[in-house]
Design a protein around this motif. Structure first.
Motif, PDB file in Angstrom:
ATOM      1  N   UNK A 206      26.032  57.774  10.938  1.00 48.79           N
ATOM      2  CA  UNK A 206      26.230  59.185  11.284  1.00 48.79           C
ATOM      3  C   UNK A 206      24.969  59.982  10.974  1.00 48.79           C
ATOM      4  N   UNK A 207      24.621  60.872  11.873  1.00 51.94           N
ATOM      5  CA  UNK A 207      23.486  61.763  11.633  1.00 51.94           C
ATOM      6  C   UNK A 207      23.946  62.921  10.755  1.00 51.94           C
ATOM      7  N   UNK A 208      23.504  62.942   9.497  1.00 50.01           N
ATOM      8  CA  UNK A 208      23.870  64.047   8.615  1.00 50.01           C
ATOM      9  C   UNK A 208      22.644  64.783   8.095  1.00 50.01           C
ATOM     10  N   UNK A 209      21.443  64.322   8.488  1.00 48.99           N
ATOM     11  CA  UNK A 209      20.214  64.966   8.039  1.00 48.99           C
ATOM     12  C   UNK A 209      19.184  64.894   9.163  1.00 48.99           C
ATOM     13  N   UNK A 210      18.841  66.042   9.765  1.00 52.40           N
ATOM     14  CA  UNK A 210      17.885  66.025  10.892  1.00 52.40           C
ATOM     15  C   UNK A 210      16.503  65.522  10.507  1.00 52.40           C
ATOM     16  N   UNK A 211      16.176  65.556   9.211  1.00 52.83           N
ATOM     17  CA  UNK A 211      14.868  65.075   8.765  1.00 52.83           C
ATOM     18  C   UNK A 211      14.823  63.553   8.668  1.00 52.83           C
ATOM     19  N   UNK A 212      16.013  62.919   8.584  1.00 51.16           N
ATOM     20  CA  UNK A 212      16.087  61.464   8.473  1.00 51.16           C
ATOM     21  C   UNK A 212      17.128  60.943   9.460  1.00 51.16           C
ATOM     22  N   UNK A 213      16.802  60.967  10.756  1.00 48.82           N
ATOM     23  CA  UNK A 213      17.787  60.540  11.763  1.00 48.82           C
ATOM     24  C   UNK A 213      18.120  59.066  11.638  1.00 48.82           C
ATOM     25  N   UNK A 214      19.389  58.745  11.874  1.00 51.43           N
ATOM     26  CA  UNK A 214      19.822  57.354  11.816  1.00 51.43           C
ATOM     27  C   UNK A 214      19.355  56.618  13.058  1.00 51.43           C
ATOM     28  N   UNK A 215      19.070  55.320  12.964  1.00 47.99           N
ATOM     29  CA  UNK A 215      18.496  54.601  14.107  1.00 47.99           C
ATOM     30  C   UNK A 215      19.423  54.494  15.304  1.00 47.99           C
ATOM     31  N   UNK A 216      20.742  54.472  15.087  1.00 50.89           N
ATOM     32  CA  UNK A 216      21.688  54.326  16.202  1.00 50.89           C
ATOM     33  C   UNK A 216      22.953  55.115  15.879  1.00 50.89           C
ATOM     34  N   UNK A 217      22.885  56.447  15.977  1.00 49.09           N
ATOM     35  CA  UNK A 217      24.049  57.257  15.600  1.00 49.09           C
ATOM     36  C   UNK A 217      25.237  57.025  16.525  1.00 49.09           C
TER      37      UNK A 217
END
Length: 282
Positions: A206-217
């Motif tokens: 899950x993307x919960x931080x725009x500064x550290x995007x997950x590789x495959x949300x």
């Protein structure tokens, strides 16, 4: 307290649990106030003898701790420290708290940390290793477990999409329906072992931080289908704890991440259709 129907983390790993409680006390009293001090404590605790002892119980522990002067090991201990103090953890049932502790233990177990490289598959790989280790602690399995574990593990660790350049591969979320259904076949639906494995596997989904995007949300539709009411509180604790594991001693980053996470999880709760009455952990 009613006896758990699955292995109790505190009983299975009592020395580690006491070490974490000591970290909590030191942090809350102000005696533990930097990453460097935590790193010193972790290295002093995990002597070569204790590393060997832990490896006999948690296969892969030494490899995980071997990268970059043990940064992932210190991170995992920092996650434990943050989780034990977290209101969201305290709100879980006693059973949910024990499940959450197992999740933290396993979540980065098959992660490498090499400067300049991203281990985008570590959640899937750690989830696969988790499924192989849980029965060794006494977690119940289904009659199909021994027949399916090797093929399921191969499916999970090979569920990636190769990039066209030199960047790291990405988890193949199109394989998730088969992977998650396979976990239910291994352990039963919504059992503690199934929840532990699923959260380990999905802890960067899950993307919960725009500064550290997950590789495959996960897409909104995938969130709705894969994140169940029983799974969500545990995944939330794990992901918030993962943040704490890097920012606990950096107040500005911690505050920013916390604010982003609150907004993100409110959105996921709406997607899943959660209300306060159906957010209790198993």
């Amino acid at each position: 307290m009613q006896q758990l129907q699955f292995p109790d983390f505190d009983e299975q790993l009592p020395i580690l649990n006491q070490f974490i409680l000591g970290l909590v006390d030191a942090y809350q009293s102000g005696r533990l106030n930097s990453w460097d001090k935590l790193d010193e404590k972790v290295k002093a605790f995990f002597t070569p003898e204790r590393m060997e002892q832990t490896e006999t119980l948690v296969l892969g522990w030494k490899k995980m701790a071997s990268y970059s002067d043990g940064i992932t090991l210190t991170h995992v201990m920092c996650v434990f420290l943050g989780v034990y103090m977290m209101p969201e953890f305290q709100e879980l049932t006693p059973e949910g708290q024990q499940i959450a502790k197992w999740i933290v233990l396993f979540h980065d177990l098959d992660k490498f940390h090499i400067h300049g490289k991203k281990d985008t598959m570590h959640a899937f790989n750690s989830g696969a290793l988790t499924a192989k280790l849980l029965p060794k602690f006494g977690f119940p399995i289904t009659g199909k477990y021994h027949e399916l574990i090797d093929s399921w593990s191969k499916l999970t660790t090979h569920a990636f999409v190769a990039s066209g350049d030199d960047s790291a591969p990405k988890p193949d979320n199109q394989k998730l329906p088969e992977i998650l259904a396979g976990i239910d076949e291994l352990f039963g639906k919504d059992t503690p072992a199934a929840l532990i494995t699923k959260v380990a596997l999905l802890h960067i989904s899950l993307n919960i931080d725009p500064f550290y995007p997950t590789p495959a949300p996960l897409t909104e539709d995938e969130v709705k289908h894969f994140i169940t009411p029983n799974l969500f509180p545990l995944l939330k604790v794990m992901m918030l704890g993962d943040n704490e594991g890097w920012t606990l001693f950096y107040p500005e980053d911690r505050q920013r991440q916390s604010e982003c996470a609150v907004i993100a999880f409110q959105g996921f709760e709406k997607i899943i259709g959660l209300t306060p009455n159906n957010m209790e952990s198993s």
